[in-house]
Write an enzyme that holds these catalytic residues in place. Structure first.
Site, PDB file in Angstrom:
ATOM      1  N   SER A  59       0.833  -1.214   0.000  1.00 45.57           N
ATOM      2  CA  SER A  59       0.000   0.000   0.000  1.00 45.57           C
ATOM      3  C   SER A  59       0.863   1.257   0.000  1.00 45.57           C
ATOM      4  O   SER A  59       0.604   2.224  -0.716  1.00 45.57           O
ATOM      5  CB  SER A  59      -0.900   0.017   1.241  1.00 45.57           C
ATOM      6  OG  SER A  59      -1.805  -1.048   1.205  1.00 45.57           O
TER       7      SER A  59
ATOM      8  N   GLY B 260      -5.791  -3.930  -7.866  1.00 47.17           N
ATOM      9  CA  GLY B 260      -6.948  -3.091  -7.534  1.00 47.17           C
ATOM     10  C   GLY B 260      -6.516  -1.760  -6.949  1.00 47.17           C
ATOM     11  O   GLY B 260      -7.064  -0.705  -7.275  1.00 47.17           O
TER      12      GLY B 260
ATOM     13  N   ARG C 293     -13.555  -7.075 -11.405  1.00 53.31           N
ATOM     14  CA  ARG C 293     -13.796  -6.417 -10.108  1.00 53.31           C
ATOM     15  C   ARG C 293     -14.504  -5.072 -10.296  1.00 53.31           C
ATOM     16  O   ARG C 293     -14.354  -4.415 -11.321  1.00 53.31           O
ATOM     17  CB  ARG C 293     -12.465  -6.257  -9.359  1.00 53.31           C
ATOM     18  CG  ARG C 293     -11.855  -7.601  -9.007  1.00 53.31           C
ATOM     19  CD  ARG C 293     -10.512  -7.480  -8.332  1.00 53.31           C
ATOM     20  NE  ARG C 293     -10.617  -6.855  -7.025  1.00 53.31           N
ATOM     21  CZ  ARG C 293      -9.554  -6.493  -6.299  1.00 53.31           C
ATOM     22  NH1 ARG C 293      -8.342  -6.704  -6.761  1.00 53.31           N
ATOM     23  NH2 ARG C 293      -9.719  -5.931  -5.123  1.00 53.31           N
TER      24      ARG C 293
ATOM     25  N   GLN D 285      -9.318   2.013  -0.713  1.00 58.38           N
ATOM     26  CA  GLN D 285      -9.070   2.367  -2.116  1.00 58.38           C
ATOM     27  C   GLN D 285     -10.056   3.431  -2.577  1.00 58.38           C
ATOM     28  O   GLN D 285      -9.685   4.383  -3.270  1.00 58.38           O
ATOM     29  CB  GLN D 285      -9.170   1.124  -3.000  1.00 58.38           C
ATOM     30  CG  GLN D 285      -8.060   0.120  -2.713  1.00 58.38           C
ATOM     31  CD  GLN D 285      -8.188  -1.170  -3.478  1.00 58.38           C
ATOM     32  OE1 GLN D 285      -9.129  -1.360  -4.250  1.00 58.38           O
ATOM     33  NE2 GLN D 285      -7.254  -2.083  -3.263  1.00 58.38           N
TER      34      GLN D 285
ATOM     35  N   ASP E   1      -7.221  -8.267   4.302  1.00 56.15           N
ATOM     36  CA  ASP E   1      -6.414  -9.160   3.460  1.00 56.15           C
ATOM     37  C   ASP E   1      -5.966 -10.422   4.196  1.00 56.15           C
ATOM     38  O   ASP E   1      -5.314 -11.281   3.604  1.00 56.15           O
ATOM     39  CB  ASP E   1      -5.171  -8.408   2.950  1.00 56.15           C
ATOM     40  CG  ASP E   1      -5.542  -7.310   1.967  1.00 56.15           C
ATOM     41  OD1 ASP E   1      -6.596  -7.437   1.303  1.00 56.15           O
ATOM     42  OD2 ASP E   1      -4.801  -6.315   1.864  1.00 56.15           O
TER      43      ASP E   1
ATOM     44  N   ARG F  96     -12.596 -14.499  -2.225  1.00 58.23           N
ATOM     45  CA  ARG F  96     -11.721 -15.054  -1.185  1.00 58.23           C
ATOM     46  C   ARG F  96     -12.452 -15.810  -0.092  1.00 58.23           C
ATOM     47  O   ARG F  96     -11.850 -16.609   0.610  1.00 58.23           O
ATOM     48  CB  ARG F  96     -10.899 -13.936  -0.530  1.00 58.23           C
ATOM     49  CG  ARG F  96      -9.664 -13.675  -1.265  1.00 58.23           C
ATOM     50  CD  ARG F  96      -8.711 -12.804  -0.490  1.00 58.23           C
ATOM     51  NE  ARG F  96      -7.635 -12.467  -1.410  1.00 58.23           N
ATOM     52  CZ  ARG F  96      -6.922 -11.368  -1.356  1.00 58.23           C
ATOM     53  NH1 ARG F  96      -7.144 -10.486  -0.415  1.00 58.23           N
ATOM     54  NH2 ARG F  96      -5.964 -11.155  -2.227  1.00 58.23           N
TER      55      ARG F  96
HETATM   56  C1  S3P Z   1      -5.655  -1.426  -0.063  1.00 58.02           C
HETATM   57  C2  S3P Z   1      -6.931  -1.478   0.386  1.00 58.02           C
HETATM   58  C3  S3P Z   1      -7.685  -2.735   0.563  1.00 58.02           C
HETATM   59  C4  S3P Z   1      -6.777  -3.958   0.513  1.00 58.02           C
HETATM   60  C5  S3P Z   1      -5.759  -3.885  -0.577  1.00 58.02           C
HETATM   61  C6  S3P Z   1      -4.890  -2.636  -0.399  1.00 58.02           C
HETATM   62  C7  S3P Z   1      -4.998  -0.107  -0.186  1.00 58.02           C
HETATM   63  O1  S3P Z   1      -8.655  -2.820  -0.461  1.00 58.02           O
HETATM   64  O2  S3P Z   1      -7.546  -5.118   0.345  1.00 58.02           O
HETATM   65  O3  S3P Z   1      -4.923  -5.014  -0.585  1.00 58.02           O
HETATM   66  O4  S3P Z   1      -3.760  -0.046  -0.352  1.00 58.02           O
HETATM   67  O5  S3P Z   1      -5.713   0.918  -0.124  1.00 58.02           O
HETATM   68  P1  S3P Z   1     -10.145  -2.189  -0.307  1.00 58.02           P
HETATM   69  O6  S3P Z   1      -9.995  -0.746  -0.166  1.00 58.02           O
HETATM   70  O7  S3P Z   1     -10.848  -2.568  -1.567  1.00 58.02           O
HETATM   71  O8  S3P Z   1     -10.703  -2.876   0.905  1.00 58.02           O
END
Ligand code: S3P
Length: 449
Positions: free
Chosen positions: A35, A104, A132, A179, A329, A360
């Protein structure tokens, strides 16, 4: 654009089998946080001047973001010593499509960040990313004045028309998602006025923590179990040098391996201890895990700890739904730990797991069932009947559905199961943890062809 270099670890692919192991020992530096790595590239690519990023995670997801920001106009280079240098720019229409592969975080954060520039960009990804949901980001961006076109159901490929005339919004995301929050905040950097994101449940706050290091004006208030984040548009971003902390989500696989493999004693150094990422560690404390956390300084505005973990008996627990955002995660690997505990573990509030790199929730249930563990799977919950230490039958072939965390979870399970566990393909592990096999081998884990 590819940034793969010969000094990066090899990326194994195909099936692998993990066998009953004993006495995992050693001290390892945690793999860099994914992240933080994405965000450091994105902020640096928008900032004036040259930023130096040390210890960037060189995983396929992060390399895809590096490639995308280079296509958007930033200059991105990797030094011989492994540090990355990024010179920011006014982003422009890229020559080709921006392919974010499996990521993502990469695609959603970049859509938000690109929204405030005068450009026209098409975002694509692999089969998993293309299935997605992207409307969760494109909808708030539309409210801010961004036009976009997406494939059916708000999927990729998506074309986004950025604009310098963004309207600030006051937004409450319908799902707990860092995200989505980050995409709106990054767009808000260019909006006139103050953009507000209200999250009912706290998600990782890395964008809000890192932004000010580059001169962004964020204001964060805790409210109940969530937060209200405000960003004032128009601040000039300035280059910043940083060093990436260790990833608690990657460290979780080493922690799990050490907990369930008999006679293990492992230290993982430099792991980020962010409260919005610590749900697994709270759960493991409830389970009676022998884990000690020692303060280990700060990096990139985040607090670090060294994790000392020893194997031992664990008991089943109930994991409440409001803990899900802080360990979103970690459920596949928690399922494996739960299978090795005594008694029942109930995990609630898991509907978001169905929108990850794979479904998952279903994939974790398959992993357990294929290895002889009893469970109950619901729409938004998973109940695991633990087999106790050393009690998992194993012997299964794990379908990973091209999901890195399923592949690593399956292999960790095999280290403590009676019969070997095989996972169908390990190629996707390189999306988040390219040094996984080296780290496991250094600890003494038996994983082979
Ligand atoms: C992340 C947010 C999470 C997480 C991903 C990393 C990020 O996703 O699952 O691995 O870096 O902002 P979501 O915001 O979809 O929950």
């Amino acid at each position: 654009m590819s940034f793969m270099s010969s000094s990066m670890p090899v990326r194994p692919s195909g099936a692998r089998t993990a066998r009953l192991s004993t006495g995992l020992t050693g001290r390892l530096r945690a793999a860099a946080d994914k992240s933080i790595s994405h965000r450091s590239l994105i902020f640096s690519a928008m900032a004036e001047g040259e930023s130096r990023i040390e210890g960037l995670l060189e995983s396929d997801d992060v390399l895809a973001t590096a490639g995308a920001v280079a296509q958007l106009g930033a200059s991105v280079t990797r030094d011989e010593d492994g540090a990355w240098r990024v010179c920011g720019a006014e982003w422009r229409t890229p020559a080709g499509r921006l392919d974010l592969g499996n990521s993502g975080t990469g695609v959603r954060l970049l859509m938000g960040a690109a929204a405030r520039f005068d450009l026209d960009a098409v975002f694509t990804g692999d089969a998993s990313l293309s299935s997605r949901p992207m409307a969760r980001v494109l909808n708030p961006l539309a409210e801010m004045g961004v036009r976009s076109e997406a494939a059916d159901g708000g999927r990729l490929p998506a074309r986004l028309f950025g604009t310098r005339r963004l309207t600030a919004i006051d937004y409450t995301p319908p799902v707990a998602s860092a995200q989505v929050k980050s995409a709106v905040l990054l767009a808000g950097l260019g909006a006139e006025g103050t953009t507000i994101v209200r999250e009912p449940r706290l998600t990782r706050a890395h964008t809000e923590t890192m932004g000010p290091l580059y001169g962004a004006q964020f204001h964060v208030e805790r409210e109940g179990s969530g937060s209200v984040v405000r960003v004032t548009g128009g601040a000039a971003l300035k280059a910043h040098d940083l060093s990436v902390p260790g990833d608690p989500s990657s460290a979780a696989f080493l922690v799990a391996a050490a907990l369930i493999t008999p006679n293990s004693d492992v230290v993982i150094e430099g792991v980020m201890a962010n409260p919005a990422r610590s749900g697994l560690y709270e759960t493991l404390a409830d389970m009676g895990a022998d884990i000690e956390l020692k303060p280990a300084g700060n990096r990139a505005g985040e607090t670090l700890v060294d994790i000392h973990v020893k194997s031992g008996a664990l008991k089943g627990v109930e994991v409440p739904p409001d803990r899900a955002p802080s360990m979103i995660d970690e459920y596949p690997i928690l399922s494996v730990i739960a299978a090795n505990a005594e008694g029942r573990t109930t995990m609630l509030g898991l509907e978001e797991l169905r929108a990850k790199e794979s479904d998952r929730l279903a994939a974790s249930a398959n992993l357990l069932a294929a290895n002889g563990v009893s469970l109950t799977l619901g729409d938004d919950h998973l109940i695991v009947d633990g087999c106790g230490a050393g009690g998992v039958p194993g012997g299964g072939m794990v379908e990973t559905f091209h999901d890195h965390r399923l592949a690593m979870s399956g292999l960790v399970m095999g280290l403590a199961s009676k019969a070997p566990v095989t996972v169908d393909d390990v190629a996707m592990i390189a999306t988040s943890y390219p040094t996984f096999f080296d780290d496991m081998a250094r600890l003494g884990a038996v994983i082979g062809e």
